[in-house]
Design a protein around this motif. Sequence first.
Motif, PDB file in Angstrom:
ATOM      1  N   LEU A 295      49.746  42.845  37.654  1.00 14.59           N
ATOM      2  CA  LEU A 295      49.000  43.808  38.462  1.00 14.59           C
ATOM      3  C   LEU A 295      49.997  44.571  39.331  1.00 14.59           C
ATOM      4  O   LEU A 295      50.564  44.023  40.277  1.00 14.59           O
ATOM      5  N   LYS A 296      50.194  45.833  39.016  1.00 14.38           N
ATOM      6  CA  LYS A 296      51.166  46.654  39.714  1.00 14.38           C
ATOM      7  C   LYS A 296      50.454  47.625  40.651  1.00 14.38           C
ATOM      8  O   LYS A 296      49.357  48.106  40.338  1.00 14.38           O
TER       9      LYS A 296
ATOM     10  N   THR B  57      43.798  45.724  48.885  1.00 15.48           N
ATOM     11  CA  THR B  57      44.766  45.262  47.886  1.00 15.48           C
ATOM     12  C   THR B  57      44.771  43.739  47.783  1.00 15.48           C
ATOM     13  O   THR B  57      44.925  43.192  46.684  1.00 15.48           O
ATOM     14  N   SER B  58      44.566  43.062  48.902  1.00 16.50           N
ATOM     15  CA  SER B  58      44.523  41.599  48.847  1.00 16.50           C
ATOM     16  C   SER B  58      43.281  41.101  48.116  1.00 16.50           C
ATOM     17  O   SER B  58      43.321  40.066  47.436  1.00 16.50           O
TER      18      SER B  58
ATOM     19  N   ARG C 153      44.156  41.250  44.565  1.00 17.93           N
ATOM     20  CA  ARG C 153      45.086  40.171  44.231  1.00 17.93           C
ATOM     21  C   ARG C 153      44.353  38.834  44.111  1.00 17.93           C
ATOM     22  O   ARG C 153      44.757  37.967  43.324  1.00 17.93           O
ATOM     23  N   ARG C 154      43.310  38.650  44.884  1.00 22.62           N
ATOM     24  CA  ARG C 154      42.536  37.413  44.782  1.00 22.62           C
ATOM     25  C   ARG C 154      41.804  37.333  43.452  1.00 22.62           C
ATOM     26  O   ARG C 154      41.611  36.240  42.905  1.00 22.62           O
TER      27      ARG C 154
ATOM     28  N   LYS D  65      45.417  37.328  39.672  1.00 23.04           N
ATOM     29  CA  LYS D  65      46.584  36.656  40.260  1.00 23.04           C
ATOM     30  C   LYS D  65      47.858  36.863  39.452  1.00 23.04           C
ATOM     31  O   LYS D  65      48.894  36.305  39.778  1.00 23.04           O
ATOM     32  N   SER D  66      47.771  37.629  38.388  1.00 17.56           N
ATOM     33  CA  SER D  66      48.939  37.867  37.551  1.00 17.56           C
ATOM     34  C   SER D  66      49.884  38.867  38.205  1.00 17.56           C
ATOM     35  O   SER D  66      49.443  39.848  38.816  1.00 17.56           O
ATOM     36  N   PRO D  67      51.207  38.647  38.078  1.00 17.81           N
ATOM     37  CA  PRO D  67      52.172  39.650  38.596  1.00 17.81           C
ATOM     38  C   PRO D  67      52.171  40.940  37.794  1.00 17.81           C
ATOM     39  O   PRO D  67      52.842  41.900  38.185  1.00 17.81           O
TER      40      PRO D  67
ATOM     41  N   ALA E 166      46.748  51.392  41.288  1.00 17.84           N
ATOM     42  CA  ALA E 166      46.785  50.024  40.764  1.00 17.84           C
ATOM     43  C   ALA E 166      46.501  50.049  39.265  1.00 17.84           C
ATOM     44  O   ALA E 166      45.606  50.769  38.807  1.00 17.84           O
TER      45      ALA E 166
ATOM     46  N   HIS F 100      45.342  47.347  53.196  1.00 14.98           N
ATOM     47  CA  HIS F 100      45.973  46.072  52.863  1.00 14.98           C
ATOM     48  C   HIS F 100      44.947  44.979  52.575  1.00 14.98           C
ATOM     49  O   HIS F 100      45.209  44.067  51.784  1.00 14.98           O
TER      50      HIS F 100
END
Length: 520
Positions: A185-186, A173-174, A177-178, A181-183, A203, A170
């Motif tokens: 990213l799946k 993955t964070s 994400r940092r 920041k686009s959604p 990912a 986790h």
Amino acid sequence: MLFRKNRKRFHEHIQLNTQKEITGQKGLLSSNLDENLHVFHSIYQDCMDVVFRTFLIGGQTRAVLIFIEGLSNLEEVDDNVLAPLASVTEGKVRPRELLEKKIHISKMKEVKTVTECIEYISVGFPVLLVEQEMVGLALGLCKWEKRSIEEPQAESVVRGPREGFVEALHVNTSLLRRKIKSPDLKMKSRKIGRYTDTHVVIAYMKGLADQTLIEEVENRLQRIDIDSVLESGYIEELIEDNPYSPFPQLINTERPDVAAANLLEGRVVILVDGTPFVLIAPISFFSLLQSTEDYYQRFLISSAIRLLRFVFMLMSLLLPSLYVAVLTYHQEMVPTALLISMFSSRETVPFPALVEALMMEITFEALREAGVRLPKQVGAAVSIVGALIVGQAAVQAGLVSAPMVIFVAITGVSSFMVPHYTQGIALRMLRFPIMLLAGSLGLLGIMLGVILIVVHLCGLRSFGEPYLSPIAPMKKNELKDSLIRAPWWGMNKRPHLTGEYNPYRQAPGQKPNPGKGDES
């Protein structure tokens, strides 16, 4: 054949006995709390770290909290679960009412089967079971010790981010994400490993990654049926295209910026719980010779260093073989003065050049491996001092010549120029058969070895992508980021594997043009 059948039957017998021992594991939870306790006690027999905390809700309703010590946050369990439930004044309270009224936890899920309970308990979620209820609650109160975010030791840079992945999925993955920041990213998750039940995350960027590539990665992961996955190397070896090739077909990295950059080029990143190394696919031969810092320095400096890296990569592969071939078969290619000096230094050496080169290369590889495996405080000292002492003593004893020590040292330094460790290992492995060919056939043997390597690389693929792309097949646009690196304003297109979806990564006209702006 009989042995294989017996082994298969034995394996099936073990699985059958295991399923019998875990009575009711795949069944629904019972409304009788004692029956549920009996099932879980049989499952976690001889597990001293599994805690069964029985208590009364409001002094009337029996309940039990099952969790693993060391994986659950005991302070949160006391404050947010046991204390509120002990203060309940109502008589019979359903789990859903507990969720709404008494337990204030952001992450909670209802569980109805023993299998679901085991899955959540194994990852640190305490499971709450209540008398006369066939539904339990998995509480998101997991907490375990993890390593803090540090700079990767094997991928250090002069200029660039200093953070690296850790063993907690986790957290990794964070970190991605940092960066992105686009959604779009799946991240898709699955579990692999019969006993470890390891979380593996795929990912990718929606709209950039080819859907065929994503499906191929998912299919290869789905085919994996193994007892355990303890590191991403397990996954890499089971999904690569050619397992017998010495060249890696996936990149492993500890750097979130590297993973993010490859995601933005349409590649897929595979994250495995319990390891800081993530896998990137597909790759090419040239991507393994590119460093992270190539994109953070100015393009002129990066291009010069990249060309230097290619030259030294060839030297690390061919330099000892050239020395053996020239000294054994092609003395006429060496200037007379240098040839006399080289043969005078070999007067006391009792071995031919090939044996001499093999001895020194094997010794150097052993010293380097010893330096890696030893503790950091003494590893570097042992490798450096050992090389100096062994080399000097071997020359004085007349076992090897001084030029051979020089060539082996240059070869060793050249191999450190390769940014990725797995690629360097492949080149070090291939150095020895080429030396044997050089000692047998001279320069003809070296040419034969190089041709075989090139033919092998031409047929190699990484998830369908040609390994020598963009050279073979030729892709002119991608040559801007192969042997050299063009400036960022010149690399306006993504690699061809994403060209059908979103080929442009920047708007036109990004080249700096100072002094010629719009006049007001």
